[in-house]
Design a protein around this motif. Sequence first.
Motif, PDB file in Angstrom:
ATOM      1  N   ASN A  21       0.796  -1.226   0.000  1.00  0.00           N
ATOM      2  CA  ASN A  21       0.000   0.000   0.000  1.00  0.00           C
ATOM      3  C   ASN A  21       0.831   1.280   0.000  1.00  0.00           C
ATOM      4  OD1 ASN A  21      -2.307  -1.590   0.051  1.00  0.00           O
ATOM      5  ND2 ASN A  21      -2.492  -1.522   2.272  1.00  0.00           N
ATOM      6  N   THR A  22       2.154   1.157  -0.124  1.00  0.00           N
ATOM      7  CA  THR A  22       2.973   2.368  -0.229  1.00  0.00           C
ATOM      8  C   THR A  22       2.851   3.001  -1.610  1.00  0.00           C
ATOM      9  OG1 THR A  22       4.964   1.080  -0.779  1.00  0.00           O
ATOM     10  CG2 THR A  22       4.641   1.690   1.545  1.00  0.00           C
ATOM     11  N   VAL A  23       2.208   2.319  -2.545  1.00  0.00           N
ATOM     12  CA  VAL A  23       1.786   2.977  -3.785  1.00  0.00           C
ATOM     13  C   VAL A  23       0.368   3.487  -3.528  1.00  0.00           C
ATOM     14  CG1 VAL A  23       1.268   2.737  -6.235  1.00  0.00           C
ATOM     15  CG2 VAL A  23       3.215   1.508  -5.244  1.00  0.00           C
ATOM     16  N   VAL A  24       0.229   4.779  -3.430  1.00  0.00           N
ATOM     17  CA  VAL A  24      -1.051   5.394  -3.068  1.00  0.00           C
ATOM     18  C   VAL A  24      -1.878   5.637  -4.323  1.00  0.00           C
ATOM     19  CG1 VAL A  24      -2.115   7.371  -1.927  1.00  0.00           C
ATOM     20  CG2 VAL A  24       0.058   6.448  -1.069  1.00  0.00           C
ATOM     21  N   PHE A  36       7.948   5.124  -2.072  1.00  0.00           N
ATOM     22  CA  PHE A  36       9.324   4.654  -2.106  1.00  0.00           C
ATOM     23  C   PHE A  36      10.096   5.170  -3.311  1.00  0.00           C
ATOM     24  CE2 PHE A  36       8.499   0.553   0.577  1.00  0.00           C
ATOM     25  CZ  PHE A  36       8.300   1.340   1.691  1.00  0.00           C
ATOM     26  N   ASP A  37       9.581   6.201  -4.012  1.00  0.00           N
ATOM     27  CA  ASP A  37      10.364   6.808  -5.091  1.00  0.00           C
ATOM     28  C   ASP A  37      11.709   7.293  -4.565  1.00  0.00           C
ATOM     29  OD1 ASP A  37       8.773   6.363  -7.274  1.00  0.00           O
ATOM     30  OD2 ASP A  37       7.745   8.301  -7.183  1.00  0.00           O
ATOM     31  N   LEU A  75      11.054  -3.521  -3.772  1.00  0.00           N
ATOM     32  CA  LEU A  75      10.044  -3.180  -4.775  1.00  0.00           C
ATOM     33  C   LEU A  75       9.552  -4.417  -5.517  1.00  0.00           C
ATOM     34  CD1 LEU A  75      11.440   0.154  -6.266  1.00  0.00           C
ATOM     35  CD2 LEU A  75       9.825  -0.178  -4.400  1.00  0.00           C
ATOM     36  N   SER A  76      10.445  -5.362  -5.745  1.00  0.00           N
ATOM     37  CA  SER A  76      10.044  -6.600  -6.413  1.00  0.00           C
ATOM     38  C   SER A  76       9.069  -7.401  -5.549  1.00  0.00           C
ATOM     39  CB  SER A  76      11.284  -7.444  -6.736  1.00  0.00           C
ATOM     40  OG  SER A  76      10.917  -8.648  -7.379  1.00  0.00           O
ATOM     41  N   ILE A  77       9.372  -7.528  -4.263  1.00  0.00           N
ATOM     42  CA  ILE A  77       8.454  -8.224  -3.347  1.00  0.00           C
ATOM     43  C   ILE A  77       7.124  -7.466  -3.279  1.00  0.00           C
ATOM     44  CG2 ILE A  77       8.034  -8.992  -0.970  1.00  0.00           C
ATOM     45  CD1 ILE A  77      11.086  -9.268  -0.666  1.00  0.00           C
ATOM     46  N   ARG A  78       7.219  -6.148  -3.166  1.00  0.00           N
ATOM     47  CA  ARG A  78       6.004  -5.339  -3.061  1.00  0.00           C
ATOM     48  C   ARG A  78       5.101  -5.520  -4.281  1.00  0.00           C
ATOM     49  NH1 ARG A  78       6.268   1.131  -3.523  1.00  0.00           N
ATOM     50  NH2 ARG A  78       6.578   0.517  -5.695  1.00  0.00           N
ATOM     51  N   GLU A  79       5.667  -5.406  -5.471  1.00  0.00           N
ATOM     52  CA  GLU A  79       4.852  -5.439  -6.689  1.00  0.00           C
ATOM     53  C   GLU A  79       4.305  -6.835  -6.980  1.00  0.00           C
ATOM     54  OE1 GLU A  79       3.827  -2.609  -8.323  1.00  0.00           O
ATOM     55  OE2 GLU A  79       4.737  -1.899  -6.454  1.00  0.00           O
ATOM     56  N   THR A  80       5.091  -7.875  -6.753  1.00  0.00           N
ATOM     57  CA  THR A  80       4.580  -9.229  -6.995  1.00  0.00           C
ATOM     58  C   THR A  80       3.536  -9.611  -5.958  1.00  0.00           C
ATOM     59  OG1 THR A  80       6.464 -10.201  -5.777  1.00  0.00           O
ATOM     60  CG2 THR A  80       6.669 -10.032  -8.182  1.00  0.00           C
ATOM     61  N   THR A  96      -1.791 -19.286 -10.510  1.00  0.00           N
ATOM     62  CA  THR A  96      -0.512 -19.998 -10.414  1.00  0.00           C
ATOM     63  C   THR A  96       0.555 -19.375 -11.311  1.00  0.00           C
ATOM     64  OG1 THR A  96      -1.239 -21.586 -12.102  1.00  0.00           O
ATOM     65  CG2 THR A  96      -1.595 -22.189  -9.790  1.00  0.00           C
ATOM     66  N   ALA A  97       0.151 -18.733 -12.391  1.00  0.00           N
ATOM     67  CA  ALA A  97       1.126 -18.111 -13.291  1.00  0.00           C
ATOM     68  C   ALA A  97       1.882 -16.978 -12.613  1.00  0.00           C
ATOM     69  CB  ALA A  97       0.423 -17.588 -14.547  1.00  0.00           C
ATOM     70  N   GLU A  98       1.275 -16.384 -11.577  1.00  0.00           N
ATOM     71  CA  GLU A  98       1.915 -15.275 -10.862  1.00  0.00           C
ATOM     72  C   GLU A  98       2.840 -15.759  -9.740  1.00  0.00           C
ATOM     73  OE1 GLU A  98       1.654 -12.258 -11.797  1.00  0.00           O
ATOM     74  OE2 GLU A  98      -0.202 -12.088 -12.938  1.00  0.00           O
ATOM     75  N   LEU A  99       2.706 -17.022  -9.358  1.00  0.00           N
ATOM     76  CA  LEU A  99       3.452 -17.515  -8.197  1.00  0.00           C
ATOM     77  C   LEU A  99       4.970 -17.573  -8.394  1.00  0.00           C
ATOM     78  CD1 LEU A  99       1.108 -20.288  -6.778  1.00  0.00           C
ATOM     79  CD2 LEU A  99       2.057 -18.371  -5.488  1.00  0.00           C
ATOM     80  N   PRO A 100       5.494 -18.051  -9.546  1.00  0.00           N
ATOM     81  CA  PRO A 100       6.956 -18.145  -9.652  1.00  0.00           C
ATOM     82  C   PRO A 100       7.675 -16.822  -9.435  1.00  0.00           C
ATOM     83  CG  PRO A 100       5.909 -19.425 -11.379  1.00  0.00           C
ATOM     84  CD  PRO A 100       4.819 -18.645 -10.706  1.00  0.00           C
ATOM     85  N   GLU A 101       7.180 -15.741 -10.033  1.00  0.00           N
ATOM     86  CA  GLU A 101       7.832 -14.444  -9.861  1.00  0.00           C
ATOM     87  C   GLU A 101       7.731 -13.978  -8.418  1.00  0.00           C
ATOM     88  OE1 GLU A 101       7.979 -10.027 -11.985  1.00  0.00           O
ATOM     89  OE2 GLU A 101       6.364 -11.437 -12.483  1.00  0.00           O
ATOM     90  N   PHE A 102       6.579 -14.196  -7.801  1.00  0.00           N
ATOM     91  CA  PHE A 102       6.394 -13.843  -6.391  1.00  0.00           C
ATOM     92  C   PHE A 102       7.374 -14.616  -5.510  1.00  0.00           C
ATOM     93  CE2 PHE A 102       4.290 -15.296  -2.425  1.00  0.00           C
ATOM     94  CZ  PHE A 102       4.207 -14.089  -1.745  1.00  0.00           C
ATOM     95  N   LEU A 103       7.482 -15.914  -5.734  1.00  0.00           N
ATOM     96  CA  LEU A 103       8.372 -16.743  -4.919  1.00  0.00           C
ATOM     97  C   LEU A 103       9.838 -16.382  -5.137  1.00  0.00           C
ATOM     98  CD1 LEU A 103       6.539 -20.168  -5.317  1.00  0.00           C
ATOM     99  CD2 LEU A 103       6.572 -18.687  -3.290  1.00  0.00           C
ATOM    100  N   ARG A 104      10.204 -16.053  -6.384  1.00  0.00           N
ATOM    101  CA  ARG A 104      11.583 -15.624  -6.654  1.00  0.00           C
ATOM    102  C   ARG A 104      11.892 -14.324  -5.922  1.00  0.00           C
ATOM    103  NH1 ARG A 104      10.648 -17.786 -11.883  1.00  0.00           N
ATOM    104  NH2 ARG A 104       9.835 -15.801 -12.655  1.00  0.00           N
ATOM    105  N   ALA A 105      10.941 -13.396  -5.916  1.00  0.00           N
ATOM    106  CA  ALA A 105      11.153 -12.125  -5.220  1.00  0.00           C
ATOM    107  C   ALA A 105      11.343 -12.365  -3.723  1.00  0.00           C
ATOM    108  CB  ALA A 105       9.971 -11.180  -5.468  1.00  0.00           C
ATOM    109  N   CYS A 106      10.517 -13.232  -3.154  1.00  0.00           N
ATOM    110  CA  CYS A 106      10.651 -13.551  -1.722  1.00  0.00           C
ATOM    111  C   CYS A 106      11.973 -14.248  -1.437  1.00  0.00           C
ATOM    112  CB  CYS A 106       9.479 -14.414  -1.266  1.00  0.00           C
ATOM    113  SG  CYS A 106       7.897 -13.533  -1.219  1.00  0.00           S
ATOM    114  N   ALA A 107      12.391 -15.131  -2.349  1.00  0.00           N
ATOM    115  CA  ALA A 107      13.676 -15.819  -2.177  1.00  0.00           C
ATOM    116  C   ALA A 107      14.823 -14.817  -2.180  1.00  0.00           C
ATOM    117  CB  ALA A 107      13.867 -16.854  -3.284  1.00  0.00           C
ATOM    118  N   ASP A 108      14.745 -13.821  -3.050  1.00  0.00           N
ATOM    119  CA  ASP A 108      15.787 -12.785  -3.078  1.00  0.00           C
ATOM    120  C   ASP A 108      15.817 -12.007  -1.765  1.00  0.00           C
ATOM    121  OD1 ASP A 108      16.496 -13.488  -5.655  1.00  0.00           O
ATOM    122  OD2 ASP A 108      15.318 -11.895  -6.611  1.00  0.00           O
TER     123      ASP A 108
END
Length: 202
Positions: A21-24, A36-37, A75-80, A96-108
């Motif tokens: 929610n930091t993107v208003v 977060f700009d 920002l990657s975790i936030r957006e995914t 499920t198509a959105e999960l890999p990018e989300f999981l990669r962001a969390c892994a990072d």
Amino acid sequence: MTVAWTPHRFTGGLLALDTANTVVLRGDPERAFDRFDDPAEIARFADAASGFRAAELGDRRLAVSSPAAIAPVVLSIRETTDRLFRGAVSKGALATAELPEFLRACADGLAAGRTEIGAPGRPFGDPDTPIAFEAALAVSALSLLRDDTVARLRICPNCTWLFVDRSRNSSRLWCDMAVCGNRQKASRHYRRRRAANEVRNA
């Protein structure tokens, strides 16, 4: 409670949602803005979140080593997170198509951290030592995958923020009744009065 930075309302219910929610006014290209700009705001946000999300974090403080360095991961975790769970609210299920990018962001977010998490009753680890903000953000985001949490996610019809509805009968409509709820009530009252005046003057 005094915190260093409070322009942001912490009404998401979880650290990951507050961060999303930091993107208003997300979705409104003319009025939307990103808190977060300026990467320095990440550190201020983390400092405030340590207080506002103390219960979720088990009183473990959030640490930011270098706001500019961690910004891409945050920002990657936030957006995914926003994309995956905003879609889940809209469609009633996770894509499920959105999960890999989300999981990669969390892994990072977890990869650079040298800490231990997940002890019984302490999902964020030892409260006596700080935890990297990006690592805590990843843990919070992953916790959203629980069935009972997904079922309680909502999008505020006023500000479009994501939040967890923890009301007894799952009927909460606004992220913050004192802000968004009152604004909508005032708007409806104004429209009713205007319509009544138009009828009288017709």
